[in-house]
Structures are given as C-alpha cells and as structure tokens.
Design a protein around this motif. Structure first.
Motif, PDB file in Angstrom:
ATOM      1  N   ARG A   1      78.898  -0.678  84.202  1.00 15.31           N
ATOM      2  CA  ARG A   1      79.063  -0.369  85.919  1.00 15.31           C
ATOM      3  C   ARG A   1      79.156   1.050  85.892  1.00 15.31           C
TER       4      ARG A   1
ATOM      5  N   HIS B   1      86.776  -1.499  86.251  1.00 12.42           N
ATOM      6  CA  HIS B   1      86.094  -1.507  87.491  1.00 12.42           C
ATOM      7  C   HIS B   1      85.244  -0.499  88.145  1.00 12.42           C
TER       8      HIS B   1
ATOM      9  N   PRO C   1      75.072   4.749  94.815  1.00 15.05           N
ATOM     10  CA  PRO C   1      75.482   3.603  94.153  1.00 15.05           C
ATOM     11  C   PRO C   1      74.768   3.547  92.620  1.00 15.05           C
TER      12      PRO C   1
ATOM     13  N   ALA D   1      73.208   1.088  90.964  1.00 12.56           N
ATOM     14  CA  ALA D   1      71.982   0.269  90.915  1.00 12.56           C
ATOM     15  C   ALA D   1      70.643   1.076  91.326  1.00 12.56           C
TER      16      ALA D   1
ATOM     17  N   GLU E   1      78.306   0.003  90.110  1.00 15.44           N
ATOM     18  CA  GLU E   1      77.520  -1.353  90.315  1.00 15.44           C
ATOM     19  C   GLU E   1      76.884  -1.436  88.972  1.00 15.44           C
ATOM     20  N   LYS E   2      76.776  -2.651  88.324  1.00 13.45           N
ATOM     21  CA  LYS E   2      76.061  -3.029  87.183  1.00 13.45           C
ATOM     22  C   LYS E   2      74.474  -2.417  86.918  1.00 13.45           C
TER      23      LYS E   2
ATOM     24  N   ASP F   1      84.165   1.979  94.280  1.00 11.92           N
ATOM     25  CA  ASP F   1      83.368   1.087  95.083  1.00 11.92           C
ATOM     26  C   ASP F   1      81.861   1.090  94.520  1.00 11.92           C
TER      27      ASP F   1
END
Length: 176
Positions: A146, A129, A167, A169, A135-136, A132
């Motif tokens: 990820r 995972h 993040p 992405a 992201e993919k 937080d």
C-alpha cells in the motif's frame, strides 16, 4: 554529569532555520492556537530531527527531550507530544499551498533567480492501511505494498518549489 544532549548539529540547524526566515514564514502560515508551543516551532523541531536523526513522529517525541532543542528553542518537552505533532502535521498540510507560493520568492531573495527545474516522482509505502490515497501497487523496489506517490519540483539547488501526494497506483509517466 547527569545527561548528554545532542547540541552542535541541532543548534547549527536551528540557526540556519532562523537565518532563512523560516520562523517568520511558518508563523505567518500556521495557526497560533492556544498552546504554549507554536505550530511553527514544532515544524522546525521536526525538520531538524529529520536532518540529524530521522524517525517517525513517535520517535521524534522520544528524541526531542534527549537533544538540546528544548533549551535552544525555549520549548518545554511536555508540549512536544505525539498528539500535538500529528495535529501540527495536519495544519502543515493545510498550509502547503501558501508555503509553495512563498518559497520561490524566499529563494530568489536569498540566492537569486533560478534557471533550472527538476521533477522527481517517488513513492512511500505503509505497514497497515496508510492514508486514503494509499493504494496497492508495485514500489520502486518491486514489492507490492500500500503506497502513495510523491511528486517534487525543485530548482537546481534542490530547493523544493512544488510537491503533490498522488494515489499509489498512479504510474510515474502519468503523474509527470
């Protein structure tokens, strides 16, 4: 002989860490706590380990007792365990703003004023995972994983001045 410990490279890096005043800097920025091993010492040991034999924090717990660092830094290997390392990394994350405020002054005092700035954006991907912010997205290698983005601002000598985790992405052009 009973053991063969990695010595010269770790001793030189520990001496450089002290000469740059990083012991005092991290002691000031990191909480001392109730433990026998200061958070600042754990950060130093992790930084040295990443320089000479990079690996995960779990690997660092195995590497540390096989090096001369416990003796050189006067740290018991029992105080250098996975739970402690993750706790210290969380504390280091909390000290990042203070570190970014103090590093430019430290560099200026030691090396003089810098004249150029460089920015780099890279990514790091995770098996599982991840945090937080993971992201993919497409990695620099073209894989869909990820991932997180890492933005780094350095001076002309490559000394870090500012950094930010973004993040995964986020596109490089937007991030810059």
């Amino acid at each position: 002989f009973l053991a063969n410990f990695r010595y010269l490279d770790v001793a030189v890096l520990w001496e450089l860490w002290k000469q740059w005043g990083l012991v005092e800097l991290f002691d000031e920025l990191m909480p001392r706590g109730e433990t026998s091993v200061s958070s600042a010492s754990v950060v130093a040991a992790l930084a040295i380990q990443r320089c000479v034999d990079p690996g995960s924090t779990l690997y660092a717990t195995r590497w540390f007792p096989r090096s001369a660092l416990p003796e050189v830094m006067a740290i018991s290997p029992a105080g250098f365990h996975n739970t402690r390392l993750h706790r210290v990394l969380d504390q280091l994350d909390g000290a990042s703003r203070g570190l970014m405020n103090k590093l430019p002054r430290l560099y200026r005092e030691r090396e003089g004023a810098f004249v150029s700035l460089f920015v780099d954006v890279t990514d790091a991907w995770f098996v599982g995972h991840g945090p937080d912010l993971a992201e993919k997205g497409k990695t620099k290698e073209g894989l869909v994983k990820r991932k997180i983005g890492i933005v780094l601002l350095c001076n002309e000598r490559g000394y870090p001045l500012r950094w930010e985790v973004v993040p995964g992405a986020a596109h490089d052009s937007t991030t810059m």
